[in-house]
Design a protein around this motif. Structure first.
Motif, mmCIF file in Angstrom:
data_model
loop_
_atom_site.group_PDB
_atom_site.id
_atom_site.type_symbol
_atom_site.label_atom_id
_atom_site.label_comp_id
_atom_site.label_asym_id
_atom_site.label_seq_id
_atom_site.Cartn_x
_atom_site.Cartn_y
_atom_site.Cartn_z
ATOM 1 N N LEU A 15 -38.685 -66.977 -9.641
ATOM 2 C CA LEU A 15 -39.859 -66.635 -10.436
ATOM 3 C C LEU A 15 -40.267 -65.177 -10.250
ATOM 4 C CD1 LEU A 15 -41.959 -68.048 -12.302
ATOM 5 C CD2 LEU A 15 -43.308 -68.474 -10.235
ATOM 6 N N PHE A 16 -40.171 -64.693 -9.024
ATOM 7 C CA PHE A 16 -40.626 -63.341 -8.708
ATOM 8 C C PHE A 16 -39.477 -62.359 -8.469
ATOM 9 C CE2 PHE A 16 -44.119 -66.155 -7.416
ATOM 10 C CZ PHE A 16 -45.105 -65.644 -8.232
ATOM 11 N N ASP A 17 -38.265 -62.687 -8.878
ATOM 12 C CA ASP A 17 -37.124 -61.812 -8.611
ATOM 13 C C ASP A 17 -37.215 -60.459 -9.312
ATOM 14 O OD1 ASP A 17 -36.534 -62.546 -11.228
ATOM 15 O OD2 ASP A 17 -34.435 -62.973 -10.832
ATOM 16 N N GLY A 18 -37.999 -60.349 -10.338
ATOM 17 C CA GLY A 18 -38.140 -59.077 -11.046
ATOM 18 C C GLY A 18 -39.120 -58.117 -10.407
ATOM 19 N N PHE A 19 -39.798 -58.541 -9.364
ATOM 20 C CA PHE A 19 -40.741 -57.658 -8.677
ATOM 21 C C PHE A 19 -39.940 -56.698 -7.802
ATOM 22 C CE2 PHE A 19 -44.853 -60.364 -8.642
ATOM 23 C CZ PHE A 19 -44.671 -60.681 -9.965
ATOM 24 N N PHE A 20 -40.223 -55.420 -7.904
ATOM 25 C CA PHE A 20 -39.466 -54.421 -7.158
ATOM 26 C C PHE A 20 -39.851 -54.382 -5.688
ATOM 27 C CE2 PHE A 20 -39.331 -52.817 -11.547
ATOM 28 C CZ PHE A 20 -37.967 -52.854 -11.728
ATOM 29 N N ARG A 21 -41.094 -54.687 -5.382
ATOM 30 C CA ARG A 21 -41.577 -54.571 -4.006
ATOM 31 C C ARG A 21 -41.456 -55.903 -3.278
ATOM 32 N NH1 ARG A 21 -47.346 -52.012 -4.572
ATOM 33 N NH2 ARG A 21 -47.463 -53.073 -2.563
ATOM 34 N N ALA A 22 -40.919 -55.848 -2.072
ATOM 35 C CA ALA A 22 -40.721 -57.057 -1.267
ATOM 36 C C ALA A 22 -42.046 -57.739 -0.938
ATOM 37 C CB ALA A 22 -39.971 -56.723 0.023
ATOM 38 N N ASP A 23 -43.091 -56.955 -0.692
ATOM 39 C CA ASP A 23 -44.377 -57.569 -0.355
ATOM 40 C C ASP A 23 -44.939 -58.348 -1.543
ATOM 41 O OD1 ASP A 23 -44.899 -55.045 -1.641
ATOM 42 O OD2 ASP A 23 -46.956 -55.106 -0.905
ATOM 43 N N GLN A 24 -44.719 -57.868 -2.756
ATOM 44 C CA GLN A 24 -45.184 -58.606 -3.931
ATOM 45 C C GLN A 24 -44.409 -59.914 -4.090
ATOM 46 O OE1 GLN A 24 -44.703 -55.441 -6.841
ATOM 47 N NE2 GLN A 24 -46.913 -55.501 -7.198
ATOM 48 N N ARG A 25 -43.108 -59.877 -3.852
ATOM 49 C CA ARG A 25 -42.317 -61.108 -3.919
ATOM 50 C C ARG A 25 -42.787 -62.100 -2.854
ATOM 51 N NH1 ARG A 25 -38.330 -57.236 -4.609
ATOM 52 N NH2 ARG A 25 -37.613 -57.482 -2.462
ATOM 53 N N ARG A 26 -43.037 -61.605 -1.663
ATOM 54 C CA ARG A 26 -43.479 -62.476 -0.566
ATOM 55 C C ARG A 26 -44.818 -63.134 -0.887
ATOM 56 N NH1 ARG A 26 -45.990 -60.969 5.191
ATOM 57 N NH2 ARG A 26 -46.060 -63.073 5.990
ATOM 58 N N TRP A 27 -45.788 -62.347 -1.322
ATOM 59 C CA TRP A 27 -47.118 -62.914 -1.564
ATOM 60 C C TRP A 27 -47.162 -63.723 -2.855
ATOM 61 C CZ3 TRP A 27 -49.402 -63.866 2.508
ATOM 62 C CH2 TRP A 27 -49.272 -63.013 3.610
ATOM 63 N N THR A 66 -55.502 -57.165 -7.098
ATOM 64 C CA THR A 66 -55.281 -55.739 -7.368
ATOM 65 C C THR A 66 -53.835 -55.286 -7.361
ATOM 66 O OG1 THR A 66 -55.639 -55.183 -5.043
ATOM 67 C CG2 THR A 66 -57.545 -55.049 -6.499
ATOM 68 N N SER A 67 -52.923 -56.116 -6.928
ATOM 69 C CA SER A 67 -51.524 -55.715 -6.895
ATOM 70 C C SER A 67 -50.993 -55.581 -8.322
ATOM 71 C CB SER A 67 -50.710 -56.763 -6.133
ATOM 72 O OG SER A 67 -49.364 -56.384 -6.049
ATOM 73 N N PRO A 68 -50.373 -54.447 -8.628
ATOM 74 C CA PRO A 68 -49.887 -54.247 -10.003
ATOM 75 C C PRO A 68 -48.576 -54.995 -10.257
ATOM 76 C CG PRO A 68 -49.361 -52.335 -8.688
ATOM 77 C CD PRO A 68 -50.131 -53.277 -7.797
ATOM 78 N N TRP A 69 -48.622 -55.985 -11.112
ATOM 79 C CA TRP A 69 -47.418 -56.704 -11.522
ATOM 80 C C TRP A 69 -47.627 -57.221 -12.927
ATOM 81 C CZ3 TRP A 69 -48.110 -62.068 -12.126
ATOM 82 C CH2 TRP A 69 -49.209 -62.623 -11.480
ATOM 83 N N ASN A 70 -46.523 -57.418 -13.600
ATOM 84 C CA ASN A 70 -46.553 -57.801 -15.002
ATOM 85 C C ASN A 70 -46.482 -59.321 -15.132
ATOM 86 O OD1 ASN A 70 -46.203 -58.182 -17.712
ATOM 87 N ND2 ASN A 70 -44.502 -56.756 -17.926
ATOM 88 N N ALA A 72 -46.172 -61.044 -17.716
ATOM 89 C CA ALA A 72 -45.244 -61.454 -18.772
ATOM 90 C C ALA A 72 -43.907 -61.886 -18.177
ATOM 91 C CB ALA A 72 -45.055 -60.324 -19.768
ATOM 92 N N HIS A 73 -43.461 -61.199 -17.145
ATOM 93 C CA HIS A 73 -42.197 -61.569 -16.492
ATOM 94 C C HIS A 73 -42.307 -62.967 -15.884
ATOM 95 C CE1 HIS A 73 -38.523 -61.312 -14.128
ATOM 96 N NE2 HIS A 73 -39.227 -61.773 -13.125
ATOM 97 N N VAL A 74 -43.395 -63.230 -15.194
ATOM 98 C CA VAL A 74 -43.585 -64.544 -14.559
ATOM 99 C C VAL A 74 -43.670 -65.640 -15.623
ATOM 100 C CG1 VAL A 74 -45.099 -65.918 -13.078
ATOM 101 C CG2 VAL A 74 -44.672 -63.509 -12.534
ATOM 102 N N ARG A 75 -44.399 -65.372 -16.679
ATOM 103 C CA ARG A 75 -44.500 -66.361 -17.761
ATOM 104 C C ARG A 75 -43.134 -66.642 -18.376
ATOM 105 N NH1 ARG A 75 -48.926 -63.070 -20.022
ATOM 106 N NH2 ARG A 75 -50.753 -63.686 -18.857
ATOM 107 N N ALA A 76 -42.358 -65.606 -18.601
ATOM 108 C CA ALA A 76 -41.027 -65.784 -19.192
ATOM 109 C C ALA A 76 -40.126 -66.580 -18.259
ATOM 110 C CB ALA A 76 -40.402 -64.426 -19.496
ATOM 111 N N ARG A 77 -40.189 -66.309 -16.964
ATOM 112 C CA ARG A 77 -39.365 -67.044 -15.993
ATOM 113 C C ARG A 77 -39.797 -68.498 -15.906
ATOM 114 N NH1 ARG A 77 -34.738 -64.802 -15.017
ATOM 115 N NH2 ARG A 77 -34.604 -65.734 -12.970
ATOM 116 N N THR A 78 -41.105 -68.745 -16.021
ATOM 117 C CA THR A 78 -41.614 -70.101 -15.963
ATOM 118 C C THR A 78 -41.178 -70.903 -17.182
ATOM 119 O OG1 THR A 78 -43.533 -69.348 -14.710
ATOM 120 C CG2 THR A 78 -43.704 -71.504 -15.735
ATOM 121 N N ALA A 79 -41.204 -70.267 -18.339
ATOM 122 C CA ALA A 79 -40.813 -70.944 -19.578
ATOM 123 C C ALA A 79 -39.332 -71.258 -19.541
ATOM 124 C CB ALA A 79 -41.126 -70.062 -20.770
#
Length: 79
Positions: A15-27, A66-70, A72-79
């Motif tokens: 679901l979060f593989d498109g996030f560039f930052r490891a901390d964003q993927r973790r959280w 406040t973490s900047p992430w899109n 739309a990517h998560v929604r697309a992966r979920t669908a």
């Protein structure tokens, strides 16, 4: 429970593989686990308490608010 956790971690990782930052993927993964755990309240504080050692309230709150992430990517992966 271990098998379910492994499946959930694999789902959240995808679901979060498109996030560039490891901390964003973790959280992001911790947030999904927190949403799916038992408990009536799904706000950050009770979720972080249920997550135990994975539940840093401040880091989880930062990811949600406040973490900047899109989304739309998560929604697309979920669908």
């Amino acid at each position: 429970m271990a098998g379910v956790r492994e499946d959930l971690e694999a789902f959240a990782a995808e679901l979060f593989d498109g996030f560039f930052r490891a901390d964003q993927r973790r959280w992001g993964q911790a947030y999904v686990r927190g949403l799916l755990l038992d408990g009536r309240r799904k706000s950050v504080e009770p979720m972080s308490a249920r997550l135990g050692e994975d539940g840093n309230r401040q880091a989880l709150a930062h990811f949600v608010t406040t973490s900047p992430w899109n989304p739309a990517h998560v929604r697309a992966r979920t669908a």
